[in-house]
Scaffold this motif. Structure first.
Motif, PDB file in Angstrom:
ATOM      1  N   GLU A 230      15.054 -24.487 -26.576  1.00  0.00           N
ATOM      2  CA  GLU A 230      14.369 -23.230 -26.225  1.00  0.00           C
ATOM      3  C   GLU A 230      13.189 -23.253 -25.004  1.00  0.00           C
ATOM      4  O   GLU A 230      13.182 -22.363 -24.247  1.00  0.00           O
ATOM      5  CB  GLU A 230      13.781 -22.377 -27.380  1.00  0.00           C
ATOM      6  CG  GLU A 230      12.915 -21.142 -27.204  1.00  0.00           C
ATOM      7  CD  GLU A 230      11.981 -20.652 -28.381  1.00  0.00           C
ATOM      8  OE1 GLU A 230      11.233 -20.011 -28.207  1.00  0.00           O
ATOM      9  OE2 GLU A 230      12.086 -21.154 -29.549  1.00  0.00           O
ATOM     10  N   ALA A 231      12.659 -24.331 -25.259  1.00  0.00           N
ATOM     11  CA  ALA A 231      11.535 -24.584 -24.140  1.00  0.00           C
ATOM     12  C   ALA A 231      12.212 -24.778 -22.669  1.00  0.00           C
ATOM     13  O   ALA A 231      11.788 -24.413 -21.641  1.00  0.00           O
ATOM     14  CB  ALA A 231      10.927 -25.792 -24.509  1.00  0.00           C
ATOM     15  N   ILE A 232      13.361 -25.426 -22.677  1.00  0.00           N
ATOM     16  CA  ILE A 232      14.004 -25.825 -21.525  1.00  0.00           C
ATOM     17  C   ILE A 232      14.435 -24.509 -20.912  1.00  0.00           C
ATOM     18  O   ILE A 232      14.430 -24.239 -19.641  1.00  0.00           O
ATOM     19  CB  ILE A 232      15.129 -26.696 -21.697  1.00  0.00           C
ATOM     20  CG1 ILE A 232      14.348 -28.264 -22.252  1.00  0.00           C
ATOM     21  CG2 ILE A 232      15.809 -26.878 -20.457  1.00  0.00           C
ATOM     22  CD1 ILE A 232      15.557 -29.181 -22.668  1.00  0.00           C
TER      23      ILE A 232
ATOM     24  N   GLY B 195      14.817 -24.812 -16.939  1.00  0.00           N
ATOM     25  CA  GLY B 195      15.188 -26.209 -16.831  1.00  0.00           C
ATOM     26  C   GLY B 195      14.414 -27.395 -16.387  1.00  0.00           C
ATOM     27  O   GLY B 195      14.803 -28.488 -16.278  1.00  0.00           O
ATOM     28  N   TYR B 196      13.048 -26.662 -15.996  1.00  0.00           N
ATOM     29  CA  TYR B 196      12.058 -27.858 -15.278  1.00  0.00           C
ATOM     30  C   TYR B 196      11.480 -28.537 -16.716  1.00  0.00           C
ATOM     31  O   TYR B 196      10.627 -27.941 -17.691  1.00  0.00           O
ATOM     32  CB  TYR B 196      11.301 -27.225 -14.625  1.00  0.00           C
ATOM     33  CG  TYR B 196      11.942 -26.640 -13.345  1.00  0.00           C
ATOM     34  CD1 TYR B 196      12.061 -27.505 -12.041  1.00  0.00           C
ATOM     35  CD2 TYR B 196      12.318 -25.215 -13.242  1.00  0.00           C
ATOM     36  CE1 TYR B 196      12.780 -26.905 -10.940  1.00  0.00           C
ATOM     37  CE2 TYR B 196      12.886 -24.625 -12.021  1.00  0.00           C
ATOM     38  CZ  TYR B 196      13.351 -25.634 -11.198  1.00  0.00           C
ATOM     39  OH  TYR B 196      13.791 -25.094  -9.958  1.00  0.00           O
ATOM     40  N   VAL B 197      11.414 -29.868 -16.548  1.00  0.00           N
ATOM     41  CA  VAL B 197      10.891 -30.718 -17.637  1.00  0.00           C
ATOM     42  C   VAL B 197       9.462 -30.385 -17.930  1.00  0.00           C
ATOM     43  O   VAL B 197       8.725 -30.233 -18.969  1.00  0.00           O
ATOM     44  CB  VAL B 197      10.937 -32.086 -17.479  1.00  0.00           C
ATOM     45  CG1 VAL B 197      10.370 -32.902 -18.597  1.00  0.00           C
ATOM     46  CG2 VAL B 197      12.507 -32.580 -17.379  1.00  0.00           C
ATOM     47  N   ASP B 198       8.651 -30.381 -16.737  1.00  0.00           N
ATOM     48  CA  ASP B 198       7.078 -30.166 -16.996  1.00  0.00           C
ATOM     49  C   ASP B 198       6.802 -28.935 -17.571  1.00  0.00           C
ATOM     50  O   ASP B 198       5.809 -28.771 -18.525  1.00  0.00           O
ATOM     51  CB  ASP B 198       6.572 -30.344 -15.483  1.00  0.00           C
ATOM     52  CG  ASP B 198       6.381 -31.701 -15.070  1.00  0.00           C
ATOM     53  OD1 ASP B 198       6.137 -32.799 -15.843  1.00  0.00           O
ATOM     54  OD2 ASP B 198       6.193 -31.956 -13.825  1.00  0.00           O
ATOM     55  N   GLY B 199       7.304 -27.900 -17.045  1.00  0.00           N
ATOM     56  CA  GLY B 199       7.183 -26.704 -17.604  1.00  0.00           C
ATOM     57  C   GLY B 199       7.631 -26.399 -18.932  1.00  0.00           C
ATOM     58  O   GLY B 199       7.028 -26.065 -19.922  1.00  0.00           O
TER      59      GLY B 199
ATOM     60  N   GLN C  10       4.716 -27.321 -26.050  1.00  0.00           N
ATOM     61  CA  GLN C  10       3.599 -27.881 -26.935  1.00  0.00           C
ATOM     62  C   GLN C  10       2.650 -26.642 -26.952  1.00  0.00           C
ATOM     63  O   GLN C  10       1.905 -26.644 -28.210  1.00  0.00           O
ATOM     64  CB  GLN C  10       2.487 -28.571 -25.919  1.00  0.00           C
ATOM     65  CG  GLN C  10       3.158 -30.256 -25.397  1.00  0.00           C
ATOM     66  CD  GLN C  10       2.209 -30.802 -24.324  1.00  0.00           C
ATOM     67  OE1 GLN C  10       1.751 -30.153 -23.402  1.00  0.00           O
ATOM     68  NE2 GLN C  10       2.198 -32.147 -24.533  1.00  0.00           N
ATOM     69  N   LYS C  11       2.637 -25.680 -26.510  1.00  0.00           N
ATOM     70  CA  LYS C  11       2.034 -24.203 -26.582  1.00  0.00           C
ATOM     71  C   LYS C  11       2.685 -23.617 -27.789  1.00  0.00           C
ATOM     72  O   LYS C  11       1.638 -22.878 -28.691  1.00  0.00           O
ATOM     73  CB  LYS C  11       2.071 -23.423 -25.349  1.00  0.00           C
ATOM     74  CG  LYS C  11       1.141 -22.152 -25.534  1.00  0.00           C
ATOM     75  CD  LYS C  11       1.084 -21.449 -24.201  1.00  0.00           C
ATOM     76  CE  LYS C  11       0.213 -20.208 -24.261  1.00  0.00           C
ATOM     77  NZ  LYS C  11       0.146 -19.459 -22.874  1.00  0.00           N
TER      78      LYS C  11
END
Length: 304
Positions: free
Chosen positions: A284-286, A291-295, A301-302
């Motif tokens: 879901e986060a991706i 698709g950006y890893v840092d984001g 985490q949030k």
């Protein structure tokens, strides 16, 4: 026809190799190597134009568009090589980067004589792909005058698709048709007219640059690591584990375990470890981070 060919840089005789047949093996190798050294410099001169192509291809992919390489002979084979490497390297769907080649798939292995001379077939073969305005077409031809890719580019323009040409002659016929003409002037070949040599080397470099740069911009690379590598065999599985270990500082065993939980997908495995979330949350986060890893790590985490 003969007069037209004589004007092409790619068909002219190279003064450095006039005595090629009289040279020793080492002298031939040195002559070829000296000419090959000129290729990277020729590519460097057209980097701004390559960047323009990359920008449009990236925008196309963001709109679910596709990239089509179109060529005949060596040019078509170079397209096949680059397109076929995208799924294992970047886990792209097979339709995302495709090659339309004169003579069909069989022509990759065995030359289909005369197929490159059919301009209308280039248009027909591309038409069968259901081309849309969101797609990008790259016509590849060293001479810049091959009818097959020219037909494809002409058809693409009638549809409203963005067109790029890749040739090795100045003011070539296909360049005058394309929205973004890339002309890599490598000069005459060691073996007169054998564009499988410097011209092909230049074109492979450009195609590699285009696909790799676009995929980096798509978030399929983290640092200089293939975080979307398709771990489909032992070598790639081991590479996937090393990538996870490099980014997250976990042990080999932890990387192996998480990769398994992530269905052998590197990117979600990284998010799972970095953010301490499940595979579902990582996926879901991706998606939320395009698709950006840092984001994706920050999102996971949030909201974990």
């Amino acid at each position: 026809m003969e007069k037209e060919l004589s004007k092409l840089t790619t068909e002219s005789r190279n003064p450095q190799s006039m005595n090629l047949s009289r040279l020793s093996s080492m002298e031939i190798l040195q002559t070829i190597n000296n000419e090959d050294k000129k290729v990277a410099g020729a590519v460097e001169k057209v980097l701004p134009t390559i960047d323009k192509a990359v920008t449009h291809i990236y925008d196309s992919f963001r709109k679910d568009g596709r990239l089509f390489y179109v060529g005949a002979g060596t040019s078509g084979r170079l397209g096949v090589i680059d397109a076929s490497e995208c799924p294992p390297t970047f886990m792209t769907p097979p339709h995302m980067v495709q090659t339309v080649m004169a003579g069909g798939e069989n022509a990759f292995i065995k030359a289909v004589e005369g197929s490159e001379d059919n301009e209308s077939q280039g248009a027909l073969d591309l038409k069968e792909k259901g081309l849309t305005t969101n797609d990008v077409v790259v016509g590849i031809t060293s001479s810049g005058r091959t009818p097959y890719p020219i037909g494809a580019v002409k058809y693409a323009k009638t549809i409203g698709a963005y067109t790029v040409s890749l040739s090795c002659n100045e003011q070539s016929e296909i360049s005058l048709l394309a929205d973004c003409p890339i002309e890599v002037i490598v000069g005459s070949e060691i073996l007169t007219g054998s564009t499988r040599m410097k011209a092909a080397t230049a074109h492979k470099m450009v195609l590699n640059m285009i696909s790799t740069t676009v995929m980096v911009k798509m978030g399929k690379v983290y640092g200089n690591l293939m975080v979307d590598v398709h771990a489909s065999n032992h070598k790639l599985m081991e590479r996937a584990k090393r990538i996870i270990m490099e980014i997250t500082d976990v042990t080999y065993g932890e990387a192996e375990k998480t990769l398994l939980l992530a269905n052998n997908q590197v990117k979600p495995a990284i998010i799972m470890i970095k953010a301490g979330v499940t595979f579902e949350k990582a996926t879901e986060a991706i998606t939320q981070a395009d698709g950006y890893v840092d984001g994706a790590i920050l999102y996971a985490q949030k909201f974990k």
